[in-house]
Design an enzyme around this catalytic site. Structure first.
Site, short mmCIF file in Angstrom:
data_model
loop_
_atom_site.label_atom_id
_atom_site.label_comp_id
_atom_site.label_asym_id
_atom_site.label_seq_id
_atom_site.Cartn_x
_atom_site.Cartn_y
_atom_site.Cartn_z
CG ASP A 1 0.52 -3.80 10.89
OD1 ASP A 1 0.91 -3.26 9.82
OD2 ASP A 1 -0.68 -3.84 11.22
CG ASN B 1 -0.34 0.00 2.52
OD1 ASN B 1 0.81 -0.38 2.65
ND2 ASN B 1 -1.07 0.44 3.53
CG HIS C 1 -6.38 -5.63 6.30
ND1 HIS C 1 -5.61 -4.71 6.99
CD2 HIS C 1 -7.66 -5.23 6.46
CE1 HIS C 1 -6.40 -3.80 7.54
NE2 HIS C 1 -7.65 -4.08 7.23
ZN LIG Z 1 -3.47 -4.73 7.64
#
Ligand SMILES: [Zn+2]
Length: 431
Positions: free
Chosen positions: A311, A100, A185
């Site tokens: 993360d 992303n 996700h």
């Molecule tokens: Zn995620």
């Protein structure tokens, strides 16, 4: 150039090795593992560097399979260079970076750009993840074969879940053809819409809009069902709820080949951390209830959760020094994941070997990359850990460009003393 690491405790979960022996590295590979290797006997023309690892733990290089490096597109938050430095300081020899970015990593040319930048700027290994759908829009699949050829190690629309189950099904079928794992996700965006923290006691008390745990559980169940249907493994990212742990455990007990990860903040903090309105506690999925945290720990202990991943989600003060409602979601984690994982060993939840597995060979196995082991002939990616170092976390000393950590000023124990990548020292702590 050779490197000799002497007198340390060498722990390699892939072979069961746990002994005080020396490690000899030559030409970027592990050449010998045995007691009493003498530098004199090894000195060639290029010489040899000797590290005295007395009192230190030697592990296969740590792998973080869930990092956001923000390049291309948001270099003011993090770059491949600063992210790799933060990773090295945290003991990681390999980072797996999510798609992303801006533009997203949904074409071979973006993958090639990331790998080219990594070759020039990164001090550790960078493995890119390709987007499953174009523009992370969840509508049409990317050119998965091209992405694979360019070098992605997995596919994911992380940041978003693929809303359309039919698209997800086709994605898994194509990914299977190219033997690429799919990282999910799991978030039902209709259920989580407008939420900023976990829906529960704290959200009611603070008057903040909630994200119910069912928003995660539903997509975990769906993606596991699709995985079983398509006979292609999925890896569930950042598990945060007791429900997810239960669903994953049940699926594994039926022999479905899936894997899962959680992040240190999900076994360290509860929703109560939000009550300070510190925006560095705002993360997606959100910090959950004490019951969820207990379930995550049990899931780590019994092997339901295979991997601990940071993360690492850097944001600048532009996105974080604002009202809680308006702040961006994300916590940085590269420089705190190792000590927070080791705290589970101190709490007798994980053995040291289990903790090492979740940071080394397990992510390597999920991604099918040839890392995470100290066997002779393997890449000399090595993390040397001082288990006894006690210190206060100071975000101002972080190598990361961003400071959005809720662990500022926490007293933690355990840190990387040396991070070695292909036999080269990528990071060395002051002492
Ligand atoms: Zn995620």
């Amino acid at each position: 150039m050779a490197l000799l690491i002497k007198n340390g405790r060498v722990l390699d979960p892939t072979t069961g090795l746990d002994d005080y022996i020396d490690v000899l590295v030559e030409d970027g590979k592990i050449r010998a593992l045995s007691k009493g290797i003498e530098p004199a006997a090894q000195t060639g023309e290029a010489g040899i560097t000797v590290i005295d690892a007395t009192g230190l733990l030697i592990l296969p290089g740590l792998i973080d399979m869930h990092t956001h490096l923000r390049e291309p597109g948001h270099e003011y938050k993090e770059t491949i260079k600063t992210g790799s430095q933060a990773g090295a300081a945290g003991g990681f020899t390999s980072l797996v970076c999510m798609a992303n970015t801006n533009p997203p990593n949904d074409t071979a040319s973006v993958t090639e750009y990331i790998l080219e930048k990594a070759r020039k700027d990164a001090c550790i290994n960078i493995f890119p993840v390709g987007a499953l759908t174009k523009g992370l829009q969840g509508e049409s699949l990317t050119e998965i074969g091209d992405l694979k050829e360019a070098g992605v190690v997995a596919l994911s629309d992380d940041g978003y879940s693929v809303k359309n189950a039919s698209v997800m099904r086709r994605g898994l079928e194509y990914a299977r053809n190219f033997a690429l794992p799919v990282i999910c996700h799991c978030e039902d965006r209709d259920l989580s819409a407008h939420g900023v923290i976990h829906e529960g006691v704290t959200s009611a008390y603070l008057g903040l809009r909630g994200i119910p745990s069912i928003a995660e559980d539903i997509l975990v169940a769906r993606d596991i069902a699709l995985s079983e249907w398509t006979r292609h493994p999925v890896h569930i990212a950042h598990v945060s709820t007791a429900g997810s742990v239960r669903i994953i455990r049940e699926a594994k007990s039926r022999g479905i080949f899936i894997t899962a990860e959680t992040a240190p903040h999900y076994f360290t903090l509860t929703e109560e951390a939000v009550s300070t309105f510190d925006t560095s506690t705002k993360v997606n999925p959100p910090l959950r209830s004490a019951k969820d945290v207990e379930a995550i720990k049990e899931g780590l202990r019994d092997g339901t959760i295979d991997v601990i991943a940071s993360d690492h989600a850097p944001h600048s003060s532009l996105e974080k020094d604002v009202e809680y409602d308006d702040a961006a979601f994300g916590i940085i984690g590269l420089e705190t994941s190792l000590p927070l994982t080791l705290s589970l060993v101190a709490q007798n939840i994980l053995s040291l070997k289990q903790a090492a597995e979740k940071l080394t060979c397990n992510p390597a196995r999920v991604l099918n990359i040839n890392k995470g082991s100290l066997t002779i002939g393997s890449d000399a990616d090595i993390t040397i850990v001082d288990l006894n170092a006690e210190y206060a976390v100071d975000i101002n000393t972080f190598k990361s460009k961003s400071k959005n950590s809720p662990f500022h000023r926490w007293r933690l124990k355990g840190r990387a003393r040396y991070t070695i990548v292909s036999g080269k020292i990528a990071f060395q702590a002051a002492s």
